[in-house]
Design a protein around this motif. Structure first.
Motif, PDB file in Angstrom:
ATOM      1  N   VAL A  58      46.327  45.133  53.317  1.00  0.00           N
ATOM      2  CA  VAL A  58      45.399  45.873  52.464  1.00  0.00           C
ATOM      3  C   VAL A  58      45.923  45.964  51.029  1.00  0.00           C
ATOM      4  N   ALA A  59      47.195  46.319  50.871  1.00  0.00           N
ATOM      5  CA  ALA A  59      47.770  46.447  49.535  1.00  0.00           C
ATOM      6  C   ALA A  59      47.785  45.106  48.809  1.00  0.00           C
ATOM      7  N   SER A  60      48.101  44.033  49.519  1.00  0.00           N
ATOM      8  CA  SER A  60      48.145  42.709  48.900  1.00  0.00           C
ATOM      9  C   SER A  60      46.771  42.264  48.428  1.00  0.00           C
ATOM     10  N   LEU A  61      45.744  42.540  49.237  1.00  0.00           N
ATOM     11  CA  LEU A  61      44.389  42.147  48.856  1.00  0.00           C
ATOM     12  C   LEU A  61      43.909  42.909  47.629  1.00  0.00           C
ATOM     13  N   VAL A  62      44.155  44.205  47.603  1.00  0.00           N
ATOM     14  CA  VAL A  62      43.757  45.003  46.440  1.00  0.00           C
ATOM     15  C   VAL A  62      44.505  44.527  45.197  1.00  0.00           C
ATOM     16  N   PHE A  63      45.797  44.270  45.344  1.00  0.00           N
ATOM     17  CA  PHE A  63      46.614  43.830  44.206  1.00  0.00           C
ATOM     18  C   PHE A  63      46.175  42.463  43.695  1.00  0.00           C
ATOM     19  N   SER A  64      45.905  41.535  44.597  1.00  0.00           N
ATOM     20  CA  SER A  64      45.555  40.176  44.176  1.00  0.00           C
ATOM     21  C   SER A  64      44.150  40.105  43.576  1.00  0.00           C
ATOM     22  N   ILE A  65      43.183  40.760  44.200  1.00  0.00           N
ATOM     23  CA  ILE A  65      41.815  40.714  43.677  1.00  0.00           C
ATOM     24  C   ILE A  65      41.682  41.592  42.435  1.00  0.00           C
ATOM     25  N   GLY A  66      42.170  42.830  42.531  1.00  0.00           N
ATOM     26  CA  GLY A  66      42.097  43.713  41.378  1.00  0.00           C
ATOM     27  C   GLY A  66      42.936  43.221  40.210  1.00  0.00           C
ATOM     28  N   GLY A  67      44.097  42.623  40.521  1.00  0.00           N
ATOM     29  CA  GLY A  67      44.960  42.116  39.463  1.00  0.00           C
ATOM     30  C   GLY A  67      44.342  40.988  38.679  1.00  0.00           C
ATOM     31  N   ALA A  68      43.520  40.173  39.320  1.00  0.00           N
ATOM     32  CA  ALA A  68      42.844  39.072  38.624  1.00  0.00           C
ATOM     33  C   ALA A  68      41.954  39.617  37.515  1.00  0.00           C
ATOM     34  N   PHE A  69      41.209  40.667  37.813  1.00  0.00           N
ATOM     35  CA  PHE A  69      40.341  41.276  36.806  1.00  0.00           C
ATOM     36  C   PHE A  69      41.150  42.034  35.751  1.00  0.00           C
ATOM     37  N   GLN A  70      42.183  42.731  36.194  1.00  0.00           N
ATOM     38  CA  GLN A  70      42.972  43.543  35.275  1.00  0.00           C
ATOM     39  C   GLN A  70      43.688  42.681  34.243  1.00  0.00           C
ATOM     40  N   LEU A  71      44.205  41.538  34.675  1.00  0.00           N
ATOM     41  CA  LEU A  71      45.016  40.701  33.795  1.00  0.00           C
ATOM     42  C   LEU A  71      44.204  39.718  32.972  1.00  0.00           C
ATOM     43  N   PHE A  72      43.100  39.223  33.531  1.00  0.00           N
ATOM     44  CA  PHE A  72      42.444  38.078  32.908  1.00  0.00           C
ATOM     45  C   PHE A  72      40.961  38.285  32.620  1.00  0.00           C
ATOM     46  N   ALA A  74      38.305  41.148  30.531  1.00  0.00           N
ATOM     47  CA  ALA A  74      38.060  42.398  29.812  1.00  0.00           C
ATOM     48  C   ALA A  74      36.551  42.624  29.755  1.00  0.00           C
ATOM     49  N   PRO A  75      36.018  43.536  30.562  1.00  0.00           N
ATOM     50  CA  PRO A  75      34.577  43.775  30.563  1.00  0.00           C
ATOM     51  C   PRO A  75      34.107  44.384  29.255  1.00  0.00           C
ATOM     52  N   PRO A  76      32.842  44.210  28.924  1.00  0.00           N
ATOM     53  CA  PRO A  76      32.322  44.839  27.698  1.00  0.00           C
ATOM     54  C   PRO A  76      32.530  46.345  27.729  1.00  0.00           C
ATOM     55  N   ARG A  77      32.868  46.895  26.569  1.00  0.00           N
ATOM     56  CA  ARG A  77      33.076  48.333  26.419  1.00  0.00           C
ATOM     57  C   ARG A  77      34.221  48.855  27.291  1.00  0.00           C
ATOM     58  N   SER A  78      35.159  47.976  27.625  1.00  0.00           N
ATOM     59  CA  SER A  78      36.310  48.452  28.388  1.00  0.00           C
ATOM     60  C   SER A  78      37.172  49.338  27.504  1.00  0.00           C
ATOM     61  N   THR A  79      37.838  50.281  28.103  1.00  0.00           N
ATOM     62  CA  THR A  79      38.653  51.231  27.350  1.00  0.00           C
ATOM     63  C   THR A  79      40.094  51.173  27.820  1.00  0.00           C
ATOM     64  N   GLY A  80      40.983  51.642  26.950  1.00  0.00           N
ATOM     65  CA  GLY A  80      42.382  51.692  27.325  1.00  0.00           C
ATOM     66  C   GLY A  80      42.632  52.634  28.482  1.00  0.00           C
ATOM     67  N   ALA A  81      41.854  53.730  28.527  1.00  0.00           N
ATOM     68  CA  ALA A  81      42.015  54.690  29.622  1.00  0.00           C
ATOM     69  C   ALA A  81      41.651  54.061  30.957  1.00  0.00           C
ATOM     70  N   ARG A  82      40.590  53.267  30.957  1.00  0.00           N
ATOM     71  CA  ARG A  82      40.176  52.601  32.195  1.00  0.00           C
ATOM     72  C   ARG A  82      41.213  51.579  32.623  1.00  0.00           C
ATOM     73  N   HIS A  83      41.750  50.845  31.675  1.00  0.00           N
ATOM     74  CA  HIS A  83      42.791  49.861  31.972  1.00  0.00           C
ATOM     75  C   HIS A  83      44.029  50.554  32.536  1.00  0.00           C
ATOM     76  N   LYS A  84      44.383  51.684  31.941  1.00  0.00           N
ATOM     77  CA  LYS A  84      45.572  52.414  32.389  1.00  0.00           C
ATOM     78  C   LYS A  84      45.386  52.957  33.811  1.00  0.00           C
ATOM     79  N   LEU A  85      44.208  53.510  34.089  1.00  0.00           N
ATOM     80  CA  LEU A  85      43.938  54.064  35.417  1.00  0.00           C
ATOM     81  C   LEU A  85      43.960  52.971  36.474  1.00  0.00           C
ATOM     82  N   ALA A  86      43.289  51.850  36.184  1.00  0.00           N
ATOM     83  CA  ALA A  86      43.288  50.731  37.132  1.00  0.00           C
ATOM     84  C   ALA A  86      44.689  50.164  37.291  1.00  0.00           C
TER      85      ALA A  86
END
Length: 224
Positions: A58-72, A74-86
């Protein structure tokens, strides 16, 4: 962290594709444990102690899928707070994935039928320790507000965490030539996935670190 979403979209899609097979395999493993599938010599260790492997999947799947979006991406109107929380959630999942992997390597009986030998044992310890170290470095640099170094270390951690996706391809010789199966080939197929990812990560870090050309008199964004 990457701001040019059009340029990074192919990379994002490719990373998500790499997540598909491990996601399917991990999901099948969890279902097998939960519904009480047939026990074999290879999976008996998971039935005997299911929590670490379920946590790792479970942790690996969340890290790999979520990490793809987090690293590569940037959605429109993304904020630093949202990036930090994720980012905090993904750091937590990444640490769970690496530490649970180390626990399983150390305490689960080795899968003799899969030719898991001493060499692969040490490779797994090395990779797990390296991923944990990279995440810790990434967190440290974020607190220092050195976002370039933070990004670089998180890319390294992500590359190691995504090893299972690349190992689907590096195991092709394992399945095509069953007569060649051995501890050496098994170690090579597993290790090659992590090595390839690590090399690609370093190439990507170098590419992301290149200064962007100045256009229309604007100073290119540096940092995140």
């Amino acid at each position: 962290m990457a701001r040019d979403t059009k340029a990074t979209m192919p990379l994002l899609v490719g990373l998500l594709i790499l997540c598909v097979v491990p996601a399917l395999g991990g999901g099948a493993r969890i279902i097998e444990i939960l519904v009480g599938g047939s026990m074999t010599v290879e999976n008996a260790r998971f039935f005997a102690s299911p929590f670490p492997v379920v946590l790792h999947i479970v942790a690996s799947l969340v890290f790999s899928i979520g990490g793809a979006f987090q690293l590569f991406y940037a959605p429109p109107r993304s904020t630093g707070a949202r990036h930090k929380l994720a980012g905090r959630a993904l750091v937590f999942c990444g640490m769970l994935a690496s530490l649970s992997g180390l626990w399983m390597t150390q305490f689960y009986p080795r899968a003799v039928t899969n030719f898991d030998g001493h060499a692969l044992y040490f490779v797994r310890l090395l990779v797990g320790a390296a991923m944990t170290f990279a995440i810790c470095c990434g967190v440290q640099y974020s607190y220092r507000r050195d976002f370039v170094s933070h990004r670089n270390w998180m890319v390294r951690a992500y590359a190691l965490g995504l090893g299972a996706g690349t190992q689907v391809f590096t195991h092709i010789p394992w399945f095509v030539f069953p007569e060649l199966r051995s501890e050496l080939l098994r170690t090579f197929c597993m290790g090659a996935g992590w090595v390839i990812n690590a090399v690609v990560a370093e190439w990507l870090i170098i590419r992301l670190s290149r200064p962007r050309p100045v256009a229309d008199g604007l100073v290119p964004e540096v940092g995140q």
